[in-house]
Design an enzyme around this catalytic site. Structure first.
Site, short mmCIF file in Angstrom:
data_model
loop_
_atom_site.label_atom_id
_atom_site.label_comp_id
_atom_site.label_asym_id
_atom_site.label_seq_id
_atom_site.Cartn_x
_atom_site.Cartn_y
_atom_site.Cartn_z
N THR A 197 9.57 32.86 44.70
CA THR A 197 8.30 32.71 44.81
C THR A 197 7.74 31.20 44.04
O THR A 197 8.30 30.63 43.26
CB THR A 197 7.46 33.73 43.63
OG1 THR A 197 8.11 33.59 42.42
CG2 THR A 197 7.81 34.93 44.19
N VAL A 207 5.46 29.56 42.49
CA VAL A 207 5.09 29.41 41.04
C VAL A 207 6.04 29.53 40.02
O VAL A 207 6.48 28.49 39.12
CB VAL A 207 3.77 30.51 40.57
CG1 VAL A 207 3.55 30.25 39.07
CG2 VAL A 207 2.67 30.32 41.30
N CYS A 208 6.74 30.63 40.21
CA CYS A 208 8.18 30.38 39.41
C CYS A 208 9.15 29.39 39.85
O CYS A 208 9.76 28.87 38.53
CB CYS A 208 8.99 32.08 40.00
SG CYS A 208 8.12 33.41 39.81
N THR A 209 9.11 28.83 40.94
CA THR A 209 10.11 27.79 41.08
C THR A 209 9.74 26.56 40.23
O THR A 209 10.40 25.68 39.68
CB THR A 209 10.08 27.60 42.73
OG1 THR A 209 10.44 28.54 43.27
CG2 THR A 209 10.76 26.32 42.83
#
Length: 213
Positions: A43, A45-47
């Site tokens: 995802t 944002v997680c990255t």
């Protein structure tokens, strides 16, 4: 399901990760820990968050903090994701990502909020001290990336206030003035603890330069 609160012991667990099998309390050792969850691998944002965590490795190290991430995707997916993070964020992920496919850790730490999503973890953060006590928590929705400057700021505050009888005021940052806790009233103790002096703003409010750590 038990809700974890400030002052509770951080539950121990054993789980697979990108750094091999981790027994949490043994892995943490005498360090502070930032345990933070992610809704899913790959995802966007997680990255960015994991890339930022890797970029801040020096900041975490000088505070004796070990970061550890968790996602409910399996280990083989994590490995591919780490390569993607390193490439897109121009960094090297050098901390473990727990592979919590059985949701053991997510359930233990109440990271799945059914009214938000029945499958994905929310963006939970647990700051845990070397005694394995939960000292601070944050919960963000899946759509909102976390502020890692704030996470570091809270760690700075916790470490400072653990070693000195002070509290940190609004918008405090490392190096700013601090507040002497109101329980210290004896002039001799004040002089001994704060040799740089302090400013009495009100009878109950004393401001002092940050003590030496």
């Amino acid at each position: 399901m038990t809700t974890l609160r400030l002052g509770d012991s951080a539950p121990d667990f054993t789980q697979q990760s990108t750094a091999g099998e981790i027994s949490f309390h043994d892995w943490a050792g005498d360090s502070w820990v930032v345990l933070f969850s992610h809704p899913a691998d790959f995802t966007p944002v997680c990255t960015t968050e994991l890339g930022k965590t890797a970029a801040l490795s020096g900041e975490f190290a000088k505070r004796n903090v070990k970061p550890i991430a968790i996602s409910i995707d399996p280990l083989d997916s994590h490995g591919k994701w780490v390569n993607d993070i390193n490439e897109t964020q121009n960094t090297t992920v050098n901390f473990p990502i727990l592979a919590d496919a059985d949701r053991k850790v997510a359930t233990l730490y109440d990271m799945i909020h059914p009214n938000a999503s029945t499958t994905a973890t929310v963006r939970s953060v647990f700051i845990i001290d070397p005694k394995k006590v939960i000292r601070a928590t944050f919960t963000y929705p899946a759509s909102t990336g976390r502020n890692f400057d704030e996470i570091l700021r809270v760690i700075d505050s916790l470490q400072l206030t653990d070693s000195h009888k002070v509290a940190t005021p609004v918008n405090w940052k490392d190096g700013d003035d601090v507040v002497i806790v109101p329980s210290i009233q004896d002039p001799a103790e004040l002089a001994q603890r704060f040799p740089k002096g302090f400013k009495a703003v009100k009878p109950y409010l004393r401001i002092t330069p940050q003590p030496n750590k």
